[in-house]
Design an enzyme around this catalytic site. Structure first.
Site, PDB file in Angstrom:
ATOM      1  CG  ASP A  17      11.455  18.726 -13.150  1.00  0.00           C
ATOM      2  OD1 ASP A  17      10.622  18.266 -13.938  1.00  0.00           O
ATOM      3  OD2 ASP A  17      12.586  18.219 -12.980  1.00  0.00           O
ATOM      4  CE  LYS A 103      12.379  15.962 -15.448  1.00  0.00           C
ATOM      5  NZ  LYS A 103      13.335  15.934 -14.313  1.00  0.00           N
ATOM      6  CB  CYS A 142      15.686  19.348 -14.493  1.00  0.00           C
ATOM      7  SG  CYS A 142      16.008  18.011 -13.308  1.00  0.00           S
TER       8      CYS A 142
END
Length: 242
Positions: A17, A103, A142
């Site tokens: 990310d 995601k 994350c």
């Protein structure tokens, strides 16, 4: 587990990310999150030279995602599909052959981990991947969930600490300890070997020319304690004690 903290056959690099909304100026910025980008690029560059596969996850939320405050979640609107904020940081040098893991698309629950409802574990095992070098944003959200899921799915994990930035620096040490208890191994880019194995970075990443030298402390990430005088390493010289 392998004792090596350098790339070997059966390894992959998993970048979590590194998107505009998680960097300064974004909708949900990690303080100084953009500073990991040149560090991550060094790991990407070495992976390319050694033909180590590169994976990159991204939040790719629909407008009414359950993680948003408006839907009863805890986060402000971020990483909306097809917006600038959801794009990877423009300086992130993902290779053309990188595999992108999307995601955070479900309407019923969030997907912090790159493994959550993505089928990544099955894919990696089919590709013969046994160990993952993991880094990205954010360390305590994350990245944490990705590392924990990787271990639960039987993968060896090397966490690149100076290429993983937390939302809450005060919790970083506890978060890293959780990952270590789960079996993750820690490394940092001061130990990053070149492709030919003949040189290692020492205290900072040395770019290919003096003009490109990256002025970032890599002895320990900014969120980590800098009091390192108890070990055999030289203390960090970034102006802080230790």
């Amino acid at each position: 587990m392998s004792n090596s903290k350098n790339y070997q056959p059966g390894d992959a690099l998993l970048i979590v990310d590194v998107q505009n909304d998680f960097c300064p100026g974004g909708a949900l910025p990690v303080q100084n999150g953009n500073r990991i980008v040149p560090i991550v690029n060094r790991w990407i560059n070495l992976a390319n030279r050694l033909q180590i596969p590169v994976y990159a996850s991204r939040d790719w939320h629909p407008n009414h995602h359950p993680s948003f405050v408006e839907q009863g979640g805890k986060w402000p609107l971020h990483c909306i599909q097809d917006t600038k904020g959801a794009m990877f940081h423009p300086d992130l040098e993902l290779p053309a052959g990188a595999t992108i893991i999307t995601k955070g698309t479900r309407f019923d629950h969030d997907q912090n981990s790159a493994f959550a409802d993505t089928g990544l574990d099955v894919h990696l095992k089919r590709q013969g991947i046994r160990r993952l070098f993991i880094c990205g944003l954010a360390l305590d959200v994350c990245v944490l969930d990705t590392v924990m899921d990787a271990r639960q799915n039987g993968f060896e994990v090397v966490l690149i600490t100076d290429a993983s930035w937390p939302v809450d620096p005060g919790q970083a040490s506890q978060v890293v300890a959780r990952m270590q208890m789960a079996g993750a191994v820690l490394t940092e880019s001061g130990a990053l070997a070149s492709a030919d194995g003949e040189r290692q970075a020492k205290g900072h990443v040395q770019a290919d020319s003096p003009e490109e030298e990256i002025e970032i402390c890599l002895k320990a990430p900014e969120w980590a304690e800098h009091d390192r005088l108890h070990d055999n390493d030289m203390p960090c010289d970034d102006g802080r004690s230790g």
